[in-house]
Scaffold this motif. Structure first.
Motif, PDB file in Angstrom:
ATOM      1  N   TYR A 176      -3.905  -6.657   4.243  1.00  0.00           N
ATOM      2  CA  TYR A 176      -4.373  -5.790   3.165  1.00  0.00           C
ATOM      3  C   TYR A 176      -5.858  -6.070   2.946  1.00  0.00           C
ATOM      4  O   TYR A 176      -6.345  -7.162   3.200  1.00  0.00           O
ATOM      5  CB  TYR A 176      -3.649  -6.102   1.847  1.00  0.00           C
TER       6      TYR A 176
ATOM      7  N   LEU B 256       4.733  -2.750   0.935  1.00  0.00           N
ATOM      8  CA  LEU B 256       4.602  -2.439  -0.472  1.00  0.00           C
ATOM      9  C   LEU B 256       3.342  -1.622  -0.733  1.00  0.00           C
ATOM     10  O   LEU B 256       2.332  -1.787  -0.061  1.00  0.00           O
ATOM     11  CB  LEU B 256       4.526  -3.724  -1.294  1.00  0.00           C
TER      12      LEU B 256
ATOM     13  N   PHE C 192       0.655  -0.979  -3.752  1.00  0.00           N
ATOM     14  CA  PHE C 192       0.232  -1.679  -4.961  1.00  0.00           C
ATOM     15  C   PHE C 192      -0.551  -0.774  -5.900  1.00  0.00           C
ATOM     16  O   PHE C 192      -1.301   0.104  -5.464  1.00  0.00           O
ATOM     17  CB  PHE C 192      -0.654  -2.871  -4.595  1.00  0.00           C
ATOM     18  N   GLY C 193      -0.403  -1.050  -7.206  1.00  0.00           N
ATOM     19  CA  GLY C 193      -1.306  -0.485  -8.185  1.00  0.00           C
ATOM     20  C   GLY C 193      -2.613  -1.270  -8.172  1.00  0.00           C
ATOM     21  O   GLY C 193      -2.727  -2.298  -7.513  1.00  0.00           O
ATOM     22  N   LYS C 194      -3.580  -0.776  -8.948  1.00  0.00           N
ATOM     23  CA  LYS C 194      -4.899  -1.407  -8.937  1.00  0.00           C
ATOM     24  C   LYS C 194      -4.952  -2.655  -9.795  1.00  0.00           C
ATOM     25  O   LYS C 194      -5.900  -3.437  -9.695  1.00  0.00           O
ATOM     26  CB  LYS C 194      -5.961  -0.417  -9.408  1.00  0.00           C
TER      27      LYS C 194
ATOM     28  N   HIS D 226     -10.027  -0.041  -6.160  1.00  0.00           N
ATOM     29  CA  HIS D 226      -9.043   0.459  -5.199  1.00  0.00           C
ATOM     30  C   HIS D 226      -7.792  -0.397  -5.139  1.00  0.00           C
ATOM     31  O   HIS D 226      -6.759   0.033  -4.664  1.00  0.00           O
ATOM     32  CB  HIS D 226      -9.652   0.536  -3.801  1.00  0.00           C
ATOM     33  N   GLY D 227      -7.884  -1.603  -5.574  1.00  0.00           N
ATOM     34  CA  GLY D 227      -6.720  -2.466  -5.481  1.00  0.00           C
ATOM     35  C   GLY D 227      -6.440  -2.887  -4.048  1.00  0.00           C
ATOM     36  O   GLY D 227      -7.302  -2.829  -3.178  1.00  0.00           O
ATOM     37  N   LEU D 228      -5.211  -3.298  -3.821  1.00  0.00           N
ATOM     38  CA  LEU D 228      -4.780  -3.731  -2.491  1.00  0.00           C
ATOM     39  C   LEU D 228      -4.354  -2.524  -1.662  1.00  0.00           C
ATOM     40  O   LEU D 228      -3.506  -1.744  -2.088  1.00  0.00           O
ATOM     41  CB  LEU D 228      -3.589  -4.680  -2.613  1.00  0.00           C
TER      42      LEU D 228
END
Lengths: 115, 114
Positions: A35, B102, B104-106, A41-43
């Motif tokens: 990741y 998965l 993911f959200g931020k 943007h997050g993961l």
């Protein structure tokens, strides 16, 4: 402890150079993931592997390739790094928990800066 | 389009109060939903998982609810402490095939103020 080691932990490189990040695990887990994490943007999933020589693309795979020649190692390569690939990269493995579901255990991350 | 949203980027709360974080999703049919904690400079760490057929899950001071009709999960930390300050991420598993990656959200950055 899933025994996940990422290397290098920090790297600064120049645009256009190749970069390889390594993820090493010690417990023979089949599934491994790469990741990237960026502010706002997050993961986001880059690539994942479900066995030796078995890999698949994730949401943001353009500009990245991966290889898994041994169960314990999952390599992420940027063939020609660009500034947009400046990010923190996390490797993860999937572990089954008591309820039968699978959860991720992450490495400590590799911070890459492309100048 | 498919989206997973956490209600706010940052949440400040007084020590001892209950912190409530929200995770909403659209155009997904998750098999289960997970919550992770991430401290600065570290990778996320798994906290709790809840299945689509479960309404609520608890672990010590943590409680997660899952409403598949509202397409929402709530994450509660009761009697919050400064040590609970971190970023909390929700994540969806999209199918019942176990090792599906998965999404993911931020994340929501929680600050518990003494």
């Amino acid at each position: 402890d899933a025994g996940i080691t990422q290397s290098p932990r920090h790297k600064v490189t120049e645009t256009g150079t190749p970069v390889t990040l390594r993820c090493h695990q010690t417990e023979n887990h089949r599934y491994m993931y790469w990741y990237r994490q960026d502010p706002g943007h997050g993961l986001r999933l880059i690539h994942y592997s479900y066995g030796v020589k078995d890999t698949d693309k994730g949401e943001v795979s353009d500009g990245y390739s991966v290889s898994r020649s041994k169960t314990e190692d999952f390599l992420l390569t940027l063939e020609s790094a660009t500034s947009s690939q400046t990010s923190v990269y996390f490797c993860a493995i999937s572990e089954r928990i008591g309820s039968g579901a699978n959860v991720l255990t992450f490495g400590a991350g590799s911070r890459l800066t492309v100048l | 389009s498919q989206k997973i949203e956490q209600n706010s980027e940052a949440l400040n709360i007084q020590e001892g109060k209950t912190a409530t974080l929200t995770c909403n999703y659209t155009n997904y049919s998750p098999a289960y939903l997970q919550w992770y904690r991430q401290d600065p400079g570290r990778g996320p760490v798994f906290l709790l998982l809840i299945r689509e057929n479960e309404k609520e899950k608890r672990k010590e001071r943590l409680k997660v609810t899952f409403d598949t009709t509202l397409k929402q999960s709530l994450f509660h930390i009761t009697a919050s402490q400064p040590a609970d300050s971190a970023t909390y991420l929700c994540a969806l598993s999209l199918r019942n095939s176990g090792n599906t990656p998965l999404v993911f959200g931020k994340g929501t950055r929680l600050s518990v103020i003494a």
